[in-house]
Design a protein around this motif. Structure first.
Motif, short mmCIF file in Angstrom:
data_model
loop_
_atom_site.label_atom_id
_atom_site.label_comp_id
_atom_site.label_asym_id
_atom_site.label_seq_id
_atom_site.Cartn_x
_atom_site.Cartn_y
_atom_site.Cartn_z
N LYS A 4 0.82 -1.22 0.00
CA LYS A 4 0.00 0.00 0.00
C LYS A 4 0.86 1.28 0.00
O LYS A 4 0.38 2.36 -0.37
CB LYS A 4 -0.93 0.01 1.22
CG LYS A 4 -0.20 0.05 2.54
CD LYS A 4 -1.10 0.14 3.76
CE LYS A 4 -0.22 0.20 5.01
NZ LYS A 4 -0.78 -0.10 6.25
N ILE A 5 2.11 1.18 0.40
CA ILE A 5 2.97 2.36 0.48
C ILE A 5 3.48 2.76 -0.90
O ILE A 5 3.67 3.94 -1.18
CB ILE A 5 4.16 2.09 1.45
CG1 ILE A 5 3.63 1.95 2.87
CG2 ILE A 5 5.23 3.18 1.38
CD1 ILE A 5 2.88 3.16 3.39
N GLY A 6 3.71 1.76 -1.77
CA GLY A 6 4.06 2.09 -3.14
C GLY A 6 5.54 2.15 -3.45
O GLY A 6 5.95 2.90 -4.32
N GLY A 7 6.36 1.42 -2.75
CA GLY A 7 7.75 1.29 -3.16
C GLY A 7 8.76 1.89 -2.18
O GLY A 7 8.39 2.60 -1.23
N ILE A 8 10.01 1.60 -2.47
CA ILE A 8 11.12 1.97 -1.57
C ILE A 8 11.25 3.49 -1.45
O ILE A 8 11.37 4.04 -0.35
CB ILE A 8 12.43 1.35 -2.11
CG1 ILE A 8 12.38 -0.18 -1.91
CG2 ILE A 8 13.66 1.94 -1.44
CD1 ILE A 8 13.53 -0.95 -2.53
N ARG A 9 11.25 4.16 -2.58
CA ARG A 9 11.43 5.62 -2.58
C ARG A 9 10.31 6.30 -1.77
O ARG A 9 10.54 7.19 -0.97
CB ARG A 9 11.41 6.11 -4.03
CG ARG A 9 11.61 7.59 -4.17
CD ARG A 9 13.08 7.89 -4.29
NE ARG A 9 13.37 9.29 -4.30
CZ ARG A 9 14.59 9.77 -4.54
NH1 ARG A 9 15.59 8.96 -4.78
NH2 ARG A 9 14.82 11.05 -4.52
N LYS A 10 9.09 5.83 -1.98
CA LYS A 10 7.93 6.42 -1.30
C LYS A 10 8.03 6.18 0.21
O LYS A 10 7.75 7.08 1.02
CB LYS A 10 6.65 5.81 -1.88
CG LYS A 10 5.38 6.44 -1.36
CD LYS A 10 5.23 7.87 -1.87
CE LYS A 10 4.17 8.60 -1.06
NZ LYS A 10 4.26 10.04 -1.17
N ALA A 11 8.43 4.98 0.59
CA ALA A 11 8.56 4.65 2.02
C ALA A 11 9.58 5.58 2.68
O ALA A 11 9.34 6.13 3.76
CB ALA A 11 8.99 3.19 2.18
N LEU A 12 10.69 5.78 1.99
CA LEU A 12 11.73 6.65 2.54
C LEU A 12 11.22 8.09 2.63
O LEU A 12 11.45 8.78 3.63
CB LEU A 12 12.99 6.56 1.67
CG LEU A 12 14.18 7.39 2.13
CD1 LEU A 12 14.57 7.06 3.56
CD2 LEU A 12 15.37 7.16 1.22
N GLU A 13 10.51 8.52 1.61
CA GLU A 13 9.99 9.91 1.63
C GLU A 13 9.02 10.11 2.80
O GLU A 13 9.05 11.16 3.45
CB GLU A 13 9.31 10.23 0.30
CG GLU A 13 10.33 10.53 -0.80
CD GLU A 13 9.71 10.61 -2.19
OE1 GLU A 13 10.48 10.80 -3.15
OE2 GLU A 13 8.47 10.46 -2.33
N LEU A 14 8.19 9.11 3.05
CA LEU A 14 7.24 9.23 4.18
C LEU A 14 7.99 9.34 5.51
O LEU A 14 7.62 10.13 6.38
CB LEU A 14 6.32 8.00 4.23
CG LEU A 14 5.19 7.94 3.20
CD1 LEU A 14 4.46 6.62 3.30
CD2 LEU A 14 4.22 9.11 3.42
N ILE A 15 9.04 8.56 5.64
CA ILE A 15 9.84 8.61 6.89
C ILE A 15 10.55 9.95 7.00
O ILE A 15 10.58 10.57 8.08
CB ILE A 15 10.82 7.42 6.95
CG1 ILE A 15 10.02 6.12 7.14
CG2 ILE A 15 11.84 7.60 8.07
CD1 ILE A 15 10.83 4.86 6.98
N LEU A 16 11.09 10.43 5.89
CA LEU A 16 11.78 11.73 5.93
C LEU A 16 10.81 12.84 6.32
O LEU A 16 11.15 13.73 7.09
CB LEU A 16 12.42 12.03 4.57
CG LEU A 16 13.70 11.24 4.28
CD1 LEU A 16 14.15 11.42 2.84
CD2 LEU A 16 14.82 11.67 5.22
#
Ligand code: C5P
Length: 246
Positions: free
Chosen positions: A230-242
């Motif tokens: 549901k998050i949509g990938g590695i880049r997106k996950a990192l952006e959410l955390i940032l």
């Protein structure tokens, strides 16, 4: 003295893979974000530290060599000297060891800077008691409770001049409020954003909670490297955390 840490470099992505090709796939999606990449013995034992260092650094990412050196002082010192040649921003040693071994890691680093004309001085982190060790096991192995032993090892590391320690967020609060250890950089694994699976981390905290406990760096692996669909990938996950950290 503490220096200011850029928000993105507070995130240490644990690159726990077997092969350089797998690492490349992940790093290509993280490229340009300025985060720190933690690589440990799982990948480096096979691929070699030189290739690992190059892979991370050529993408402009910060490099944490999770070496966990534990040996006699001479060998710890020589190992510290060797890893410094790859100019990681961080490497680490086990600090359930004697004072001479901790001291030797600093001397080995300094020797390397001089011998190889290196100007970037790696930060040396001390691993106190692994968070996989329970209170009962701490008693059996070290003859004291987790809190006692973490404080003892971290105090020695601070006295000898180490830059920081790896610990759990619970211990972070204790170390931050003790005058011997308050100045150490604190690096904490077991971080899980609200949206992530807890995997095998039993006492996890969100990035916001950990930072509120005085932690400086957050080690995060699977929520970034294999995020829920549901998050949509590695880049997106990192952006959410940032977004949560900045
Ligand atoms: O995937 P996850 O976020 O659980 O990865 C955490 C990383 O932190 C792994 O590389 C793991 O080896 C490391 N680590 C940990 N607990 C410790 C020390 C290191 O989870 N006590």
């Amino acid at each position: 003295m503490k220096f200011e840490i850029k928000p993105q470099s507070k995130i240490m992505v644990a690159l726990d893979v077997d092969e350089l090709d797998q690492a490349r796939v992940i790093l290509d999606q993280i490229d340009g974000t300025g985060v720190t990449i933690k690589v440990g013995n799982q990948l480096a034992t096979y691929a070699g530290w030189e290739k690992v260092a190059r892979l991370v650094k050529e993408r402009g990412l910060r490099f944490f060599a999770d070496t966990k050196f534990k040996d006699i002082p001479n060998t710890v010192g020589k190992s510290a000297r060797s890893i410094t040649r790859y100019q990681p921003e961080f490497f680490n040693i086990m600090i359930d060891n004697n004072q001479a071994a901790i001291q030797a890691s600093i001397e080995g680093r300094e020797q390397s800077l001089a011998d190889y004309h290196i100007t970037n001085r790696p930060i040396i982190l001390g691993v106190t008691v692994l968070t996989s060790i329970s209170d009962r096991e701490s008693q059996e192995i070290y003859g004291g409770s987790l809190d006692q032993k973490v404080l003892q090892f971290a105090s020695l590391a601070a006295k000898v001049g180490l830059d920081g320690v790896v610990c759990s967020a619970k211990e972070a609060q204790m170390l931050r409020s003790n005058q011997d250890t308050e100045g150490l950089l604190l690096v904490t694994p077991g971080i899980r954003p609200d949206w992530a699976s807890h995997n095998d981390q039993v006492r996890s905290l969100t990035p916001t909670e950990a930072l509120s406990f005085g932690v400086d760096y957050l080690v995060i692996g699977r929520p970034i490297t294999s995020p829920p669909a549901k998050i949509g990938g590695i880049r997106k996950a990192l952006e959410l955390i940032l977004e949560e950290v900045v």
